[in-house]
Design a protein around this motif. Structure first.
Motif, PDB file in Angstrom:
ATOM      1  N   LEU A   9      -3.406  -3.761   2.028  1.00  0.00           N
ATOM      2  CA  LEU A   9      -3.764  -3.979   3.428  1.00  0.00           C
ATOM      3  C   LEU A   9      -5.044  -4.804   3.562  1.00  0.00           C
ATOM      4  O   LEU A   9      -5.101  -5.748   4.355  1.00  0.00           O
ATOM      5  CB  LEU A   9      -3.950  -2.608   4.102  1.00  0.00           C
ATOM      6  N   THR A  10      -6.072  -4.434   2.801  1.00  0.00           N
ATOM      7  CA  THR A  10      -7.398  -5.018   3.039  1.00  0.00           C
ATOM      8  C   THR A  10      -7.718  -6.177   2.098  1.00  0.00           C
ATOM      9  O   THR A  10      -8.564  -7.004   2.424  1.00  0.00           O
ATOM     10  CB  THR A  10      -8.511  -3.961   2.836  1.00  0.00           C
ATOM     11  N   GLY A  11      -7.103  -6.183   0.938  1.00  0.00           N
ATOM     12  CA  GLY A  11      -7.428  -7.207  -0.054  1.00  0.00           C
ATOM     13  C   GLY A  11      -8.739  -6.956  -0.782  1.00  0.00           C
ATOM     14  O   GLY A  11      -9.121  -7.757  -1.642  1.00  0.00           O
ATOM     15  N   PHE A  12      -9.458  -5.859  -0.483  1.00  0.00           N
ATOM     16  CA  PHE A  12     -10.751  -5.631  -1.146  1.00  0.00           C
ATOM     17  C   PHE A  12     -10.546  -5.113  -2.566  1.00  0.00           C
ATOM     18  O   PHE A  12      -9.627  -4.343  -2.849  1.00  0.00           O
ATOM     19  CB  PHE A  12     -11.621  -4.652  -0.340  1.00  0.00           C
ATOM     20  N   ARG A  13     -11.462  -5.555  -3.463  1.00  0.00           N
ATOM     21  CA  ARG A  13     -11.317  -5.273  -4.896  1.00  0.00           C
ATOM     22  C   ARG A  13     -11.566  -3.803  -5.223  1.00  0.00           C
ATOM     23  O   ARG A  13     -10.848  -3.202  -6.000  1.00  0.00           O
ATOM     24  CB  ARG A  13     -12.315  -6.152  -5.655  1.00  0.00           C
ATOM     25  N   HIS A  14     -12.594  -3.224  -4.633  1.00  0.00           N
ATOM     26  CA  HIS A  14     -12.970  -1.848  -4.980  1.00  0.00           C
ATOM     27  C   HIS A  14     -12.614  -0.906  -3.835  1.00  0.00           C
ATOM     28  O   HIS A  14     -12.983  -1.172  -2.684  1.00  0.00           O
ATOM     29  CB  HIS A  14     -14.467  -1.758  -5.251  1.00  0.00           C
TER      30      HIS A  14
END
Ligand code: F0G
Length: 459
Positions: free
Chosen positions: A90-95
């Motif tokens: 959903l967010t594409g964030f790595r962590h």
């Protein structure tokens, strides 16, 4: 072919919970016992509870089923990876760092990155966000567009950031700004959305001044649906596509899964920066738990993972936004002053406007909240001078607005419940001249609205 106007609840009910009917005199006694603060009531003495939309939603059969799939391993549980994959997709964030709720994500982020004297810009900070900034001796600076401060002003994206004001802050105080935040939807400003265009503007300023940009994403799905309905060129996209673009503009987010995670508990911090992530994880281990559960059970991670998918389904969002708007329409038609336009998760009544004979420092919001409880068994919440009027130096000033928020829990109440609420609010507004102000008897120094006690000031 029939064309239907009625938007029905997009679910049927499989399990019910009885509500308790009480008499007016019971409620008068319960409220006095609670120190005239509805946060201190027993929930079972409330008929329709609109205190908050946070953690109060109904889970789906699929979410309840997922609970049994929870993997309760301390480290590396399957449920964590399922949760992480859904959040990353959903967010594409790595962590992805799970936390027990939104404010834990805020606290870990701010404790990691803020120093005394720093400034955090936002459209409007929510109360816990503000408190978590201020506890680090930093400044929470609200930079919503001017329309966002005027309850009667109509604007499709009243939660937008004032980009000129943000630029001034970055140009003047840039050295003290470790990150820029934007809250979607803007809860404190009336559950109002932020446009994609505005988020792109914030991104461009953050690029120019080399600042990380974080979303307070509690109600990201409601924001995405408003974008679809109101922003030029967006009507053909799915809420998921819009939500992904919102996240793609940011470097990280804090999230309370108790709102658009459709869960009763949970949250996360998600971000791209490796160094910040490592420091946040270390703090997480100290205070929340190991990084693959972060204060949650495996079954909570499962419930949130499914909730984050269900919340973007279009029939759900159409019903969600429409049912809030329906309550708003009925109140406005009856002449009750409401913040315009309807918010995504709540209707906000302008108590200062409705009760001009109660000065802000006698808390018109508390007067209205308490009358709604006594007359109809409904619990709302003051968002005004009690919540925001206490200054860091201990003095008191009127809040920017005195609102009463009626927050709608997700998938919990039916249209007849909402009709009852409308009838009750209109009835109480009709007896406004008889409502009196309050004074504070006792209050703590921070977040006083939760535990303060009051007494009525007889007219
Ligand atoms: N940010 C926003 C915009 C919120 O509305 C909330 C909570 C939080 C952060 C904190 O999340 O409760 O999971 O720790 N808002 C609830 C409300 C409490 O009633 O509006 P949390």
């Amino acid at each position: 072919m029939l064309h239907f106007k009625t938007i029905i609840e997009p679910f049927r009910i499989k399990s019910v919970e009885a509500v308790k009917f009480t008499h007016r005199e019971d409620r008068v006694a319960a409220l006095a016992e609670a120190g005239y603060n509805v946060f201190q009531l027993r929930a079972e003495d409330v008929l329709i509870d609109l205190l908050t939309d946070s953690g109060t939603g109904a889970m789906s059969a699929s979410q309840w089923g997922a609970l049994l799939q929870g993997d309760e391993s301390y480290a590396g549980s399957r449920s964590f990876f399922r949760f992480r994959d859904v959040v990353q997709e959903l967010t594409g964030f790595r962590h992805v760092i799970p936390t027990h709720q939104g404010r834990a994500a805020e606290r870990i982020l701010f404790q990691t990155v803020l120093k005394p004297g720093d400034v955090v810009p936002n459209n409007n900070h929510f109360d816990t966000t503000r408190a978590n900034v201020e506890v680090e001796d930093a400044e929470a600076r609200d930079l919503v567009i001017p329309e966002g401060r005027v309850p009667s002003a109509i604007h499709p994206f009243k939660g937008n950031v004032d980009l000129a004001a943000l630029e001034r802050t970055l140009a003047t105080d840039g050295k003290r700004v470790p990150l820029v935040m934007v809250t979607v939807t803007n809860n404190t400003g009336g559950g109002q959305p932020v446009s994609l265009e505005n988020l792109r503007g914030v991104r461009a300023l953050c690029d120019r001044y080399r600042k990380p940009f974080f979303l307070d994403a509690c109600r990201f799905a409601e924001n995405a649906y408003f974008v679809k309905k109101r922003e030029a060129g967006q009507s053909g996209r799915t809420p998921r596509e819009i939500a992904r673009e919102m996240f793609s503009l940011a470097d990280g987010c804090t999230m309370s899964a108790k709102k658009d995670g459709l869960a009763n508990i949970g949250g996360f911090l998600a971000l791209n920066d490796d160094d910040w992530a490592e420091r946040c994880r270390n703090l997480l281990i100290l205070t929340e738990g190991f990084p693959t559960y972060g204060g949650l059970a495996g079954y909570d991670l499962e419930a949130v993972a499914r909730g984050l998918e269900e919340v973007l389904e279009e029939p759900y969002l159409r019903y969600r936004i429409r049912s809030t708007e329906y309550l708003h329409e009925r109140l406005v038609a009856a002449g009750v002053p409401c913040l315009q336009p309807a918010g995504g998760h709540a209707v906000y009544i302008d108590a200062r406007e409705l009760l001009p004979h109660v000065p802000p420092l006698q808390y018109p919001g508390i007067a209205l909240v308490n009358a709604l409880y006594v007359e109809a068994g409904i619990r709302g919440v003051e968002i005004g001078t009690v919540m925001f009027g206490r200054q860091p130096d201990g003095s008191e000033e009127p809040g920017a607005m005195d609102l009463v928020r009626l927050a709608i829990p997700r998938r919990v109440y039916t249209q007849s419940h909402v009709d009852y609420v409308a009838e009750a609010v209109i009835g109480v507004a009709g007896m406004k001249d008889r409502l009196c102000g309050y004074r504070i008897v006792r209050a703590p120094a921070v977040l006083r609205h939760f535990t303060a006690t009051f007494e009525p000031i007889p007219a």
